[in-house]
Design a protein around this motif. Structure first.
Motif, mmCIF file in Angstrom:
data_model
loop_
_atom_site.group_PDB
_atom_site.id
_atom_site.type_symbol
_atom_site.label_atom_id
_atom_site.label_comp_id
_atom_site.label_asym_id
_atom_site.label_seq_id
_atom_site.Cartn_x
_atom_site.Cartn_y
_atom_site.Cartn_z
ATOM 1 N N ARG A 153 0.828 -1.214 0.000
ATOM 2 C CA ARG A 153 0.000 0.000 0.000
ATOM 3 C C ARG A 153 0.858 1.258 0.000
ATOM 4 O O ARG A 153 0.478 2.282 -0.547
ATOM 5 C CB ARG A 153 -0.940 0.016 1.191
ATOM 6 N N ALA A 154 2.033 1.198 0.642
ATOM 7 C CA ALA A 154 2.926 2.358 0.676
ATOM 8 C C ALA A 154 3.498 2.654 -0.709
ATOM 9 O O ALA A 154 3.794 3.799 -1.036
ATOM 10 C CB ALA A 154 4.057 2.112 1.669
ATOM 11 N N ARG A 155 3.634 1.622 -1.539
ATOM 12 C CA ARG A 155 4.198 1.802 -2.885
ATOM 13 C C ARG A 155 3.136 2.074 -3.938
ATOM 14 O O ARG A 155 3.436 2.633 -4.979
ATOM 15 C CB ARG A 155 4.976 0.561 -3.299
ATOM 16 N N GLU A 156 1.922 1.647 -3.711
ATOM 17 C CA GLU A 156 0.872 1.770 -4.715
ATOM 18 C C GLU A 156 0.218 3.144 -4.669
ATOM 19 O O GLU A 156 0.040 3.719 -3.607
ATOM 20 C CB GLU A 156 -0.188 0.690 -4.505
ATOM 21 N N VAL A 157 -0.127 3.620 -5.863
ATOM 22 C CA VAL A 157 -0.814 4.898 -5.988
ATOM 23 C C VAL A 157 -2.094 4.641 -6.780
ATOM 24 O O VAL A 157 -2.065 3.993 -7.822
ATOM 25 C CB VAL A 157 0.061 5.931 -6.747
ATOM 26 N N VAL A 158 -3.187 5.161 -6.293
ATOM 27 C CA VAL A 158 -4.449 4.996 -6.998
ATOM 28 C C VAL A 158 -4.425 5.911 -8.225
ATOM 29 O O VAL A 158 -4.176 7.111 -8.113
ATOM 30 C CB VAL A 158 -5.638 5.345 -6.081
ATOM 31 N N LEU A 159 -4.656 5.334 -9.381
ATOM 32 C CA LEU A 159 -4.662 6.118 -10.609
ATOM 33 C C LEU A 159 -6.078 6.556 -10.949
ATOM 34 O O LEU A 159 -7.019 5.784 -10.857
ATOM 35 C CB LEU A 159 -4.095 5.303 -11.776
ATOM 36 N N GLU A 160 -6.180 7.791 -11.330
ATOM 37 C CA GLU A 160 -7.455 8.334 -11.766
ATOM 38 C C GLU A 160 -7.316 8.678 -13.238
ATOM 39 O O GLU A 160 -6.217 8.708 -13.781
ATOM 40 C CB GLU A 160 -7.795 9.574 -10.937
ATOM 41 N N THR A 161 -8.425 8.995 -13.887
ATOM 42 C CA THR A 161 -8.359 9.288 -15.326
ATOM 43 C C THR A 161 -7.473 10.488 -15.619
ATOM 44 O O THR A 161 -6.876 10.564 -16.687
ATOM 45 C CB THR A 161 -9.773 9.531 -15.909
ATOM 46 N N GLY A 162 -7.314 11.391 -14.681
ATOM 47 C CA GLY A 162 -6.443 12.541 -14.876
ATOM 48 C C GLY A 162 -4.970 12.168 -14.959
ATOM 49 O O GLY A 162 -4.158 12.920 -15.500
ATOM 50 N N HIS A 163 -4.618 10.995 -14.450
ATOM 51 C CA HIS A 163 -3.229 10.546 -14.483
ATOM 52 C C HIS A 163 -2.852 9.925 -15.825
ATOM 53 O O HIS A 163 -1.678 9.751 -16.103
ATOM 54 C CB HIS A 163 -2.971 9.511 -13.385
#
Length: 175
Positions: free
Chosen positions: A84-94
């Motif tokens: 979880r510390a390494r993962e980033v939630v991606l959104e459509t803006g990314h």
């Protein structure tokens, strides 16, 4: 567990079947996701299997099992925290996409360089590349059109690709 250590396979199978729901309840106290729960239960069962020789039949089985289960739960929680510390939630803006005109100049210059390099090849190699790679003919089709044998076409293509790597490699170093 003592009977399992003595080689009683049925007793060992029954033991694992009987402790699995209990292990699931221990894991469920720490995880919400059923996948995490099941993964942890499997880790505990694998550990029990790997260290079953360490169980002392003179001592109670429950605390031995719970100690193993608690260690596997902690390991899973640590693993989950690290991911979880390494993962980033991606959104459509990314999300980014290259525009259709983004690399036209490079593509055009690459095509020009490739055409020039092909022109520098000997005639047989140049024809083999044109037929087999650019026009995507089969070896049989190219052999029929050119009058060359399949083996000669393969050799010419191999040599042409080797020459093109050298020619294009030198051009890259000059640029």
């Amino acid at each position: 567990m003592a009977r399992a250590q003595a080689g009683d396979r049925d007793a060992y199978r029954r033991l694992l079947e009987d402790v699995t729901p209990y292990l699931r309840s221990i894991a469920a106290r720490h995880f919400r996701n059923s996948g995490d729960i099941e993964d942890t239960v499997q880790e505990v069962l694998l550990t029990v299997h790997a260290v079953r020789h360490t169980y002392d039949p003179a001592r109670p089985f429950g605390p031995w099992l719970v100690a193993i289960a608690n260690r596997r739960v902690v390991d899973a929680l640590r693993r989950q925290g690290r991911s979880r510390a390494r993962e980033v939630v991606l959104e459509t803006g990314h999300e980014t996409f290259a525009g259709p005109q983004a690399n036209l100049a490079e593509t055009a210059s690459d095509g020009r360089a490739l055409r020039d390099a092909i022109e520098r090849l000997p005639a047989g190699q140049r024809e083999a590349i044109r037929m087999l790679k650019l026009q995507e003919m089969s070896l049989k089709e190219a052999a029929a059109v050119s009058g060359m044998t399949v083996v000669a076409l393969k050799v010419a293509t191999h040599r042409a690709l080797k020459s093109l790597r050298k020619i294009l490699g030198r051009q890259d170093r000059k640029a």
